[in-house]
Design an enzyme around this catalytic site. Sequence first.
Site, PDB file in Angstrom:
ATOM      1  N   LYS A 211       0.705  -1.478   0.285  1.00  0.00           N
ATOM      2  CA  LYS A 211       0.160  -0.182  -0.604  1.00  0.00           C
ATOM      3  C   LYS A 211       0.548   0.973  -0.181  1.00  0.00           C
ATOM      4  O   LYS A 211       1.099   1.747   0.914  1.00  0.00           O
ATOM      5  CB  LYS A 211      -0.605  -0.185   1.366  1.00  0.00           C
ATOM      6  CG  LYS A 211      -1.985   1.264   1.592  1.00  0.00           C
ATOM      7  CD  LYS A 211      -2.656   1.134   2.161  1.00  0.00           C
ATOM      8  CE  LYS A 211      -4.318   2.420   2.473  1.00  0.00           C
ATOM      9  NZ  LYS A 211      -3.695   3.992   2.065  1.00  0.00           N
ATOM     10  N   ARG A 216      -4.654   7.779  -5.954  1.00  0.00           N
ATOM     11  CA  ARG A 216      -4.932   7.580  -6.546  1.00  0.00           C
ATOM     12  C   ARG A 216      -5.828   7.632  -7.985  1.00  0.00           C
ATOM     13  O   ARG A 216      -6.094   8.371  -8.613  1.00  0.00           O
ATOM     14  CB  ARG A 216      -6.678   6.294  -5.332  1.00  0.00           C
ATOM     15  CG  ARG A 216      -7.062   5.397  -6.465  1.00  0.00           C
ATOM     16  CD  ARG A 216      -6.709   3.882  -6.072  1.00  0.00           C
ATOM     17  NE  ARG A 216      -7.479   2.833  -6.754  1.00  0.00           N
ATOM     18  CZ  ARG A 216      -8.649   2.643  -6.661  1.00  0.00           C
ATOM     19  NH1 ARG A 216      -9.469   2.910  -5.103  1.00  0.00           N
ATOM     20  NH2 ARG A 216      -9.158   1.526  -7.270  1.00  0.00           N
ATOM     21  N   ARG A 232      -9.345   9.514  -6.896  1.00  0.00           N
ATOM     22  CA  ARG A 232     -10.640   8.535  -6.710  1.00  0.00           C
ATOM     23  C   ARG A 232     -11.646   9.112  -7.115  1.00  0.00           C
ATOM     24  O   ARG A 232     -12.974   8.446  -7.066  1.00  0.00           O
ATOM     25  CB  ARG A 232     -10.459   8.321  -5.467  1.00  0.00           C
ATOM     26  CG  ARG A 232     -11.069   7.008  -4.448  1.00  0.00           C
ATOM     27  CD  ARG A 232     -10.191   6.933  -3.550  1.00  0.00           C
ATOM     28  NE  ARG A 232     -10.684   8.081  -2.125  1.00  0.00           N
ATOM     29  CZ  ARG A 232     -12.248   7.491  -1.577  1.00  0.00           C
ATOM     30  NH1 ARG A 232     -12.893   6.678  -1.998  1.00  0.00           N
ATOM     31  NH2 ARG A 232     -12.048   8.688  -1.007  1.00  0.00           N
ATOM     32  N   GLU A 261      -1.605   3.512  -8.124  1.00  0.00           N
ATOM     33  CA  GLU A 261      -1.168   4.944  -7.276  1.00  0.00           C
ATOM     34  C   GLU A 261       0.474   5.867  -7.982  1.00  0.00           C
ATOM     35  O   GLU A 261       0.501   5.361  -8.623  1.00  0.00           O
ATOM     36  CB  GLU A 261      -1.336   4.218  -6.042  1.00  0.00           C
ATOM     37  CG  GLU A 261      -0.827   5.063  -4.930  1.00  0.00           C
ATOM     38  CD  GLU A 261      -1.878   5.035  -3.886  1.00  0.00           C
ATOM     39  OE1 GLU A 261      -3.339   4.276  -4.921  1.00  0.00           O
ATOM     40  OE2 GLU A 261      -1.827   5.977  -3.063  1.00  0.00           O
ATOM     41  N   PHE A 301      -1.944  -1.580  -9.588  1.00  0.00           N
ATOM     42  CA  PHE A 301      -2.352  -2.953  -9.136  1.00  0.00           C
ATOM     43  C   PHE A 301      -3.408  -3.343 -10.301  1.00  0.00           C
ATOM     44  O   PHE A 301      -3.558  -4.926  -8.477  1.00  0.00           O
ATOM     45  CB  PHE A 301      -2.771  -2.590  -7.902  1.00  0.00           C
ATOM     46  CG  PHE A 301      -3.606  -1.629  -7.727  1.00  0.00           C
ATOM     47  CD1 PHE A 301      -4.517  -1.314  -7.233  1.00  0.00           C
ATOM     48  CD2 PHE A 301      -3.000  -0.633  -6.911  1.00  0.00           C
ATOM     49  CE1 PHE A 301      -5.803  -0.719  -6.965  1.00  0.00           C
ATOM     50  CE2 PHE A 301      -4.127   0.442  -6.433  1.00  0.00           C
ATOM     51  CZ  PHE A 301      -5.103   1.336  -6.679  1.00  0.00           C
ATOM     52  N   ARG A 373     -16.876  -1.015   0.497  1.00  0.00           N
ATOM     53  CA  ARG A 373     -15.482  -1.505   0.916  1.00  0.00           C
ATOM     54  C   ARG A 373     -15.623  -2.550   1.491  1.00  0.00           C
ATOM     55  O   ARG A 373     -16.576  -2.752   2.763  1.00  0.00           O
ATOM     56  CB  ARG A 373     -15.667  -0.218   2.439  1.00  0.00           C
ATOM     57  CG  ARG A 373     -15.226   1.168   1.342  1.00  0.00           C
ATOM     58  CD  ARG A 373     -15.365   2.404   2.586  1.00  0.00           C
ATOM     59  NE  ARG A 373     -15.311   3.342   2.217  1.00  0.00           N
ATOM     60  CZ  ARG A 373     -13.397   3.956   2.024  1.00  0.00           C
ATOM     61  NH1 ARG A 373     -12.618   3.846   2.427  1.00  0.00           N
ATOM     62  NH2 ARG A 373     -13.324   5.625   1.300  1.00  0.00           N
ATOM     63  N   LYS A 379      -7.315  -3.491   3.554  1.00  0.00           N
ATOM     64  CA  LYS A 379      -6.275  -2.648   4.126  1.00  0.00           C
ATOM     65  C   LYS A 379      -5.587  -2.408   5.948  1.00  0.00           C
ATOM     66  O   LYS A 379      -6.561  -2.754   6.400  1.00  0.00           O
ATOM     67  CB  LYS A 379      -5.788  -1.062   3.742  1.00  0.00           C
ATOM     68  CG  LYS A 379      -6.782  -0.298   4.676  1.00  0.00           C
ATOM     69  CD  LYS A 379      -6.839   1.465   4.178  1.00  0.00           C
ATOM     70  CE  LYS A 379      -8.615   1.660   4.857  1.00  0.00           C
ATOM     71  NZ  LYS A 379      -8.495   2.923   4.098  1.00  0.00           N
TER      72      LYS A 379
END
EC number: 6.5.1.1
Length: 508
Positions: A211, A216, A232, A261, A301, A373, A379
């Site tokens: 991370k 983003r 984002r 990212e 990613f 989420r 995370k």
Amino acid sequence: MLLIDVVRVSEAVTRTSARLGKIGHLAELLGRVGPDEAEIAISYLSGELPQRQVGVGWRTLEDIPQPKLAATATLTAVDELLSRIKAVSGQGSQAARKALVAELFAGLTSQEQQFMRRLLHGELRQGALDGVMIEAVAKASGAPSADVRRALTLRGWLPAVGAAALGGGVEALRGFRLEVGRAVSPMLAGSAPNVAAALEKAGTPAALEWKLDGVRVQAHRSGPSTVTVFTRTLDDITAQVPELVEAVLAMPSDDLVLDGEVIALRPDGRPHPFQVTASRVSSKTGVERLREQTPLSVFFFDALRVDGVDLLDLPYSQRQEALAGAVPPGLLTPRLVTGDVAEAEKFFTDVVRAGHEGLVVKSLASPYAAGRRGAGWIKVKPRHTLDLVVLAAEWGHGRREGKLSNLHLGARDPEGGFVMLGKTFKGLTDELLAWQTERFLELAEGPTDGWTVTLRPELVVEIAFDGVQRSPRYPGGMALRFARVLRYRPDKRVEDADTVDTVRSLML
DNA sequence: TTCCGACAGTGGGGTCGCAAT
DNA sequence: ATTGCGACCCCACTATCGGAA
């Protein structure tokens, strides 16, 4: 349709605590709004403006005209005026904007003024945003909510999706496609306290990815020379990130949608503080000069489309294969697939030692789904703690009205006194809020501006935070990032609290 | 009946661009 | 040149509802 119709429904939604009740009120209104005003109604009732932002904030709304007595404003008329306000804000004087805002509010009743004020603040506080509106659109249109959600992922803007559903039902929803150059709602991550808990949530084996503490980005490539980059919140930042554009143009495929990212790295490969990356990404002038001083790196990613093939519904493991085939190895986010907790924990230790934020643990089976989420991505970050002293507190808003909520946190200065390191309102239960309000009023002392209550520095509180950052605002030149309350420490005296020296040593 | 996933609310620090001072 | 405002980067946590178990 009149604005007052929307305002009345919003008030009914606010009064109703049951979610199904809220959905019922919203769906009823959606059932009677005309096709030309559906987008406006859906937008307002999910707490946003069709114009997104119009350049009007709390300061502009401090001085507005007397309300009208009769509610006659239509949605179309209000929307048209807001578009003019936005246009003037984009290129024009404050005076012209103020005049238009006055014109808007002079045409509204006090009830409508209150609604519009909250809407412009982005604080509707009716207990319904996109999540509830998705269900309302489903109910009013007769389409399954999964189809509404799916269309929202692809289109990125609920009012357009809702209007389509109301007009054309489930067929219209299924007509939404991923379109290169138009932003997709990004998939978000939930969180877990440690690697083992994250693995348990994701299922094993899972993929663990570094991370990175950057911004983003969603990169779209269509054709030999066109790349568009979104944040984002789906803002276009293509012009601010030329390094990323060049990297994507160098890839062999010319039909791509990638998720990743951007981050500013030092020459030794370790990350700059987040502030440096944020500054680079949000700077619009002198970009060519800035990129020489502070180049941006990008790490991808996920792949939503490669060579014209949409991948969103494929399991993550298959999207990874497509990603690895399309992106040079140096631009892939470091990752490890494992089900072994010890191995995963070592990977976590490694990434933190390399100066990065932590890990995102991903289920290998999950499709790419917007919002939601905690569905397939979790995370994990390390957590620091300090014992700090409460210097003051501020009265809360909304459901915290009448409660002292926001704490001013100080570290002990060995020379005497305290140095403020920031504020926090997070981590407090209702019980703790009630307790601290009572306790703080006993400790109240010194000046108050009616908003902030200064306290005798006697209470020690244990604070969790993600890191110490340089601060232009606070006297010690440092502030805590993402501070939250863990617990009060009645067992500790102020003399036992952590010092500014301890905090400073954490900033390095 | 209990558990748990999803949502909304409540605000935090930092930075830039722009207009007014 | 400086200041204030608006917008948007990053975000954690708790309460609540309602479907799942």
